[in-house]
Write a protein that holds these residues in place. Sequence first.
Motif, mmCIF file in Angstrom:
data_model
loop_
_atom_site.group_PDB
_atom_site.id
_atom_site.type_symbol
_atom_site.label_atom_id
_atom_site.label_comp_id
_atom_site.label_asym_id
_atom_site.label_seq_id
_atom_site.Cartn_x
_atom_site.Cartn_y
_atom_site.Cartn_z
ATOM 1 N N LYS A 90 0.809 -1.221 0.000
ATOM 2 C CA LYS A 90 0.000 0.000 0.000
ATOM 3 C C LYS A 90 0.839 1.267 0.000
ATOM 4 O O LYS A 90 0.288 2.364 -0.113
ATOM 5 C CB LYS A 90 -0.944 -0.012 1.208
ATOM 6 N N THR A 91 2.163 1.111 0.124
ATOM 7 C CA THR A 91 3.066 2.261 0.057
ATOM 8 C C THR A 91 4.267 1.889 -0.806
ATOM 9 O O THR A 91 4.622 0.712 -0.924
ATOM 10 C CB THR A 91 3.573 2.683 1.451
ATOM 11 N N SER A 92 4.907 2.901 -1.377
ATOM 12 C CA SER A 92 6.083 2.642 -2.209
ATOM 13 C C SER A 92 7.233 2.081 -1.375
ATOM 14 O O SER A 92 8.014 1.253 -1.854
ATOM 15 C CB SER A 92 6.509 3.911 -2.932
ATOM 16 N N LYS A 93 7.341 2.524 -0.124
ATOM 17 C CA LYS A 93 8.400 2.005 0.751
ATOM 18 C C LYS A 93 8.204 0.520 1.011
ATOM 19 O O LYS A 93 9.159 -0.271 0.930
ATOM 20 C CB LYS A 93 8.426 2.770 2.078
ATOM 21 N N ALA A 94 6.977 0.125 1.305
ATOM 22 C CA ALA A 94 6.700 -1.293 1.539
ATOM 23 C C ALA A 94 6.955 -2.116 0.280
ATOM 24 O O ALA A 94 7.484 -3.228 0.351
ATOM 25 C CB ALA A 94 5.261 -1.475 2.015
ATOM 26 N N LEU A 95 6.599 -1.567 -0.874
ATOM 27 C CA LEU A 95 6.811 -2.297 -2.130
ATOM 28 C C LEU A 95 8.297 -2.536 -2.370
ATOM 29 O O LEU A 95 8.712 -3.652 -2.722
ATOM 30 C CB LEU A 95 6.205 -1.525 -3.294
ATOM 31 N N ALA A 96 9.115 -1.493 -2.185
ATOM 32 C CA ALA A 96 10.551 -1.634 -2.410
ATOM 33 C C ALA A 96 11.153 -2.673 -1.469
ATOM 34 O O ALA A 96 11.990 -3.491 -1.882
ATOM 35 C CB ALA A 96 11.243 -0.279 -2.221
ATOM 36 N N ARG A 97 10.714 -2.661 -0.222
ATOM 37 C CA ARG A 97 11.275 -3.607 0.750
ATOM 38 C C ARG A 97 10.777 -5.028 0.511
ATOM 39 O O ARG A 97 11.533 -5.991 0.704
ATOM 40 C CB ARG A 97 10.952 -3.138 2.170
ATOM 41 N N MET A 98 9.531 -5.189 0.082
ATOM 42 C CA MET A 98 9.026 -6.520 -0.252
ATOM 43 C C MET A 98 9.748 -7.071 -1.481
ATOM 44 O O MET A 98 10.069 -8.262 -1.554
ATOM 45 C CB MET A 98 7.517 -6.478 -0.488
ATOM 46 N N ASN A 99 10.009 -6.206 -2.455
ATOM 47 C CA ASN A 99 10.763 -6.643 -3.637
ATOM 48 C C ASN A 99 12.159 -7.122 -3.244
ATOM 49 O O ASN A 99 12.674 -8.090 -3.816
ATOM 50 C CB ASN A 99 10.872 -5.502 -4.651
ATOM 51 N N GLU A 100 12.751 -6.462 -2.264
ATOM 52 C CA GLU A 100 14.073 -6.876 -1.790
ATOM 53 C C GLU A 100 13.994 -8.240 -1.100
ATOM 54 O O GLU A 100 14.870 -9.096 -1.293
ATOM 55 C CB GLU A 100 14.636 -5.836 -0.825
ATOM 56 N N LEU A 101 12.935 -8.462 -0.329
ATOM 57 C CA LEU A 101 12.754 -9.773 0.313
ATOM 58 C C LEU A 101 12.646 -10.873 -0.739
ATOM 59 O O LEU A 101 13.214 -11.956 -0.587
ATOM 60 C CB LEU A 101 11.505 -9.762 1.197
ATOM 61 N N ILE A 102 11.911 -10.597 -1.804
ATOM 62 C CA ILE A 102 11.759 -11.583 -2.871
ATOM 63 C C ILE A 102 13.106 -11.869 -3.538
ATOM 64 O O ILE A 102 13.469 -13.027 -3.772
ATOM 65 C CB ILE A 102 10.727 -11.106 -3.909
ATOM 66 N N ARG A 103 13.861 -10.814 -3.841
ATOM 67 C CA ARG A 103 15.180 -11.002 -4.473
ATOM 68 C C ARG A 103 16.104 -11.841 -3.599
ATOM 69 O O ARG A 103 16.912 -12.628 -4.104
ATOM 70 C CB ARG A 103 15.828 -9.641 -4.759
ATOM 71 N N ASN A 104 15.966 -11.682 -2.285
ATOM 72 C CA ASN A 104 16.834 -12.405 -1.353
ATOM 73 C C ASN A 104 16.276 -13.766 -0.952
ATOM 74 O O ASN A 104 16.874 -14.457 -0.115
ATOM 75 C CB ASN A 104 17.071 -11.559 -0.094
#
Length: 230
Positions: free
Chosen positions: A73-87
């Motif tokens: 629901k926020t750009s910050k959460a999206l960026a951090r979730m994308n990082e979790l997926i990459r890792n």
Amino acid sequence: MFEQKDILYEDNHLIAVNKRCGDLVQPDPSGSAALETEIKEFIRRRDNKPGEAFLGVVHRIDRPVSGVVVFAKTSKALARMNELIRNGAIDKYYWAVTEQRPEPEAGTLRHWLVRDGRTNRTRVYDLRRPESKESLLEYSVQACSERYTLVEVRLLTGRHHQIRAQLSKIGCPIKGDLKYGARRSNPDGGIALHSRRMEFEHPVRHERISITAPAPAGDQLWRFFEEALQ
């Protein structure tokens, strides 16, 4: 149409929903309604937002698959979730109803997958091939009926049609999945694959959360397996 009861988890940063079989996660060229659009409009109306609500797609599951889908629901959460997926830091568990019982009843599958864009299928090989991607999953039999087996899968890599293709490779096609060898289709046109649970560290609060989706309502076989595990 998306409804309040479809929400599995929500806070200021994330919303997780129980996707129905047949729903699209994101709009595609078919022009069919998509969850991304419907949830944006739902949030805008519910929260009386003057403009369009922000919603970021964290991950996708195939159209004939049901279960947990998480949006930011926020750009910050999206960026951090994308990082979790990459890792590889998001644990994804699926339920699959298969036409045969795997042997052995628990183990790890390691194959090399090649996506065929022309046919929208994934080819599976035991050894590395040009352009192939290593694909790993863990599985275990959870319950059995007279004709079908409930298998829980922990997805270790995220490849195109990975679970469908790998289970078919070992002689255990998913119920209803004609593309990968099932005997017949399901009445709803979907396949018996369900994104059952996702576990990860919250991208903002940094606490461990687990989100579980009930099996599809109104299906006697899913209900049988869900009750068998209670």
